[in-house]
Scaffold this active site. Structure first.
Site, mmCIF file in Angstrom:
data_model
loop_
_atom_site.group_PDB
_atom_site.id
_atom_site.type_symbol
_atom_site.label_atom_id
_atom_site.label_comp_id
_atom_site.label_asym_id
_atom_site.label_seq_id
_atom_site.Cartn_x
_atom_site.Cartn_y
_atom_site.Cartn_z
ATOM 1 C CE LYS A 10 -38.721 36.237 28.336
ATOM 2 N NZ LYS A 10 -37.360 35.860 27.871
ATOM 3 N NE ARG B 81 -36.566 38.604 18.762
ATOM 4 C CZ ARG B 81 -36.894 38.435 20.038
ATOM 5 N NH1 ARG B 81 -37.936 37.682 20.351
ATOM 6 N NH2 ARG B 81 -36.211 39.020 20.998
HETATM 7 P P1 AP5 Z 1 -38.388 31.771 22.766
HETATM 8 O O1 AP5 Z 1 -39.631 31.151 23.271
HETATM 9 O O2 AP5 Z 1 -38.468 32.678 21.595
HETATM 10 O O3 AP5 Z 1 -37.583 32.459 23.982
HETATM 11 P P2 AP5 Z 1 -37.922 33.793 24.784
HETATM 12 O O4 AP5 Z 1 -37.649 33.506 26.231
HETATM 13 O O5 AP5 Z 1 -39.252 34.334 24.428
HETATM 14 O O6 AP5 Z 1 -36.737 34.693 24.228
HETATM 15 P P3 AP5 Z 1 -36.781 36.203 23.714
HETATM 16 O O7 AP5 Z 1 -35.500 36.408 22.952
HETATM 17 O O8 AP5 Z 1 -38.051 36.514 23.007
HETATM 18 O O9 AP5 Z 1 -36.713 36.945 25.048
HETATM 19 P P4 AP5 Z 1 -36.299 38.375 25.267
HETATM 20 O O10 AP5 Z 1 -36.724 38.535 26.668
HETATM 21 O O11 AP5 Z 1 -34.853 38.641 25.006
HETATM 22 O O12 AP5 Z 1 -37.009 39.203 24.101
HETATM 23 P P5 AP5 Z 1 -38.380 40.006 24.013
HETATM 24 O O13 AP5 Z 1 -39.003 39.760 22.715
HETATM 25 O O14 AP5 Z 1 -39.164 39.821 25.245
HETATM 26 O O15 AP5 Z 1 -37.365 30.553 22.442
HETATM 27 C C1 AP5 Z 1 -36.101 30.801 21.878
HETATM 28 C C2 AP5 Z 1 -35.757 29.673 20.882
HETATM 29 O O16 AP5 Z 1 -35.622 28.455 21.618
HETATM 30 C C3 AP5 Z 1 -36.856 29.387 19.834
HETATM 31 O O17 AP5 Z 1 -36.242 29.104 18.612
HETATM 32 C C4 AP5 Z 1 -37.583 28.153 20.370
HETATM 33 O O18 AP5 Z 1 -38.108 27.365 19.322
HETATM 34 C C5 AP5 Z 1 -36.465 27.436 21.109
HETATM 35 N N1 AP5 Z 1 -36.959 26.675 22.265
HETATM 36 C C6 AP5 Z 1 -37.915 27.062 23.168
HETATM 37 N N2 AP5 Z 1 -38.087 26.117 24.107
HETATM 38 C C7 AP5 Z 1 -37.204 25.122 23.797
HETATM 39 C C8 AP5 Z 1 -36.898 23.853 24.376
HETATM 40 N N3 AP5 Z 1 -37.544 23.423 25.490
HETATM 41 N N4 AP5 Z 1 -35.927 23.091 23.806
HETATM 42 C C9 AP5 Z 1 -35.295 23.527 22.688
HETATM 43 N N5 AP5 Z 1 -35.544 24.702 22.068
HETATM 44 C C10 AP5 Z 1 -36.491 25.481 22.625
HETATM 45 O O19 AP5 Z 1 -37.828 41.510 24.023
HETATM 46 C C11 AP5 Z 1 -37.112 42.021 22.923
HETATM 47 C C12 AP5 Z 1 -36.655 43.442 23.224
HETATM 48 O O20 AP5 Z 1 -37.816 44.285 23.441
HETATM 49 C C13 AP5 Z 1 -35.832 43.610 24.512
HETATM 50 O O21 AP5 Z 1 -34.458 43.328 24.297
HETATM 51 C C14 AP5 Z 1 -36.102 45.091 24.843
HETATM 52 O O22 AP5 Z 1 -35.356 45.935 24.021
HETATM 53 C C15 AP5 Z 1 -37.583 45.238 24.463
HETATM 54 N N6 AP5 Z 1 -38.481 44.959 25.602
HETATM 55 C C16 AP5 Z 1 -39.408 43.969 25.695
HETATM 56 N N7 AP5 Z 1 -40.034 44.007 26.876
HETATM 57 C C17 AP5 Z 1 -39.501 45.046 27.561
HETATM 58 C C18 AP5 Z 1 -39.717 45.581 28.860
HETATM 59 N N8 AP5 Z 1 -40.616 45.051 29.697
HETATM 60 N N9 AP5 Z 1 -38.989 46.657 29.240
HETATM 61 C C19 AP5 Z 1 -38.099 47.208 28.410
HETATM 62 N N10 AP5 Z 1 -37.818 46.745 27.174
HETATM 63 C C20 AP5 Z 1 -38.509 45.669 26.753
HETATM 64 MG MG MG Z 2 -39.961 36.016 23.438
#
Ligand code: AP5
Ligand code: MG
Length: 240
Positions: free
Chosen positions: A13, A161
């Site tokens: 994402k 992270r």
């Molecule tokens: P990346 O793009 O970083 O993936 P992502 O989907 O953004 O994964 P996240 O871990 O950021 O998602 P998340 O939803 O768990 O965390 P968030 O920060 O939103 O890609 C991942 C890896 O893959 C990278 O190394 C990239 O280079 C690689 N990659 C990408 N595309 C690729 C491809 N095509 N091929 C190969 N490799 C590839 O949330 C964190 C925390 O915040 C949550 O756990 C929660 O505690 C809190 N939080 C955030 N939003 C909310 C909400 N709305 N409500 C409540 N709590 C929330």
């Molecule tokens: Mg993310």
């Protein structure tokens, strides 16, 4: 364009949000990035969010919703935005609908679901590195920077992270299945959901996303032209 990206942790994402937001000329709003910035700065919001994030649990809806409500009221988000990581529960989605209706008499244009399986998620998260200063996302094998540990874009330090530890990843996947997956059905029922195969090279996924968004960009351009034509003082177009 008012766009939401949904998908499991590690689906890509954040990676795709950077490119899609730039392509559409809209701000990228990532709740995870906002929480992490607050944790780093040690703000009260960051202190409140940290324990939930470290466990891989969701930060409570009331805290998250207030933060997003304030961000959406900023001038750069009034005409469009890309939301990455919000909404993540059906109640968050219902509040988002209310915010858009009450503040701008509008609704979301499209929800893109990035589809990848759990094994790929684990491979992606275990090698993820993020730039401390510009938040650009890298991967040690799939998308490595030129110099290990250093961001190509602004020479910032790359870090891993806290919530990418394997136990936390397992909990995040469970939380996704329980709390966030129901959103997919919620948006499908509203006719807003577009599923996207998010496997394969990053550039290929970006191209697929841009192709999938084309009809919505076209619809938006038509709506904007109609609004301009209907505005008081608009010149009537001559027939034929
Ligand atoms: P990346 O793009 O970083 O993936 P992502 O989907 O953004 O994964 P996240 O871990 O950021 O998602 P998340 O939803 O768990 O965390 P968030 O920060 O939103 O890609 C991942 C890896 O893959 C990278 O190394 C990239 O280079 C690689 N990659 C990408 N595309 C690729 C491809 N095509 N091929 C190969 N490799 C590839 O949330 C964190 C925390 O915040 C949550 O756990 C929660 O505690 C809190 N939080 C955030 N939003 C909310 C909400 N709305 N409500 C409540 N709590 C929330
Ligand atoms: Mg993310």
């Amino acid at each position: 364009m008012r766009l939401v990206l949904v998908g499991p942790p590690g689906a890509g994402k954040g990676t795709q949000a950077q490119f899609i937001a730039e392509h559409c000329g809209i701000p990228k709003i990532s709740t995870g990035d906002i929480f992490r910035a607050n944790v780093t700065e040690g703000t009260p919001l960051g202190v409140q969010a940290k324990a939930f994030m470290d466990r891989g649990d969701l930060v409570p809806d009331d805290v998250t919703i207030e933060m997003v409500r304030n961000r959406l009221a900023e001038p750069d988000a009034l005409e469009g935005f890309l939301l990455d990581g919000f909404p993540r529960t059906v109640p968050q989605a219902q509040v988002l609908d209310d915010i858009l209706l009450s503040t701008a008499q509008t609704r979301l244009d499209v929800v893109l679901e990035l589809v990848v399986d759990d094994d790929e998620v684990i491979r992606r998260l275990s090698g993820r590195r993020t730039c401390r200063s510009c938040n650009h996302i890298w991967h040690v094998d799939f998308d490595p920077p030129k110099v290990e540990g250093v961001c190509d874009i602004d020479a910032g330090e790359l870090y891993q992270r806290e919530d990418d530890k394997s136990e936390t990843v397992a909990n995040r996947l469970e939380v996704y299945a329980l709390s966030t997956a129901p959103l997919v059905a919620f948006y499908a029922e509203q006719g807003l959901l577009v599923g996207l195969d998010a496997t394969g090279p990053v550039d290929d996924v970006t191209q697929r996303a841009i192709d999938a968004l084309r009809p919505f960009e076209h619809e938006q351009a038509v709506r904007q032209a109609a609004a301009v034509a209907a505005a008081p003082g608009a010149q009537p177009t001559s027939p034929g």
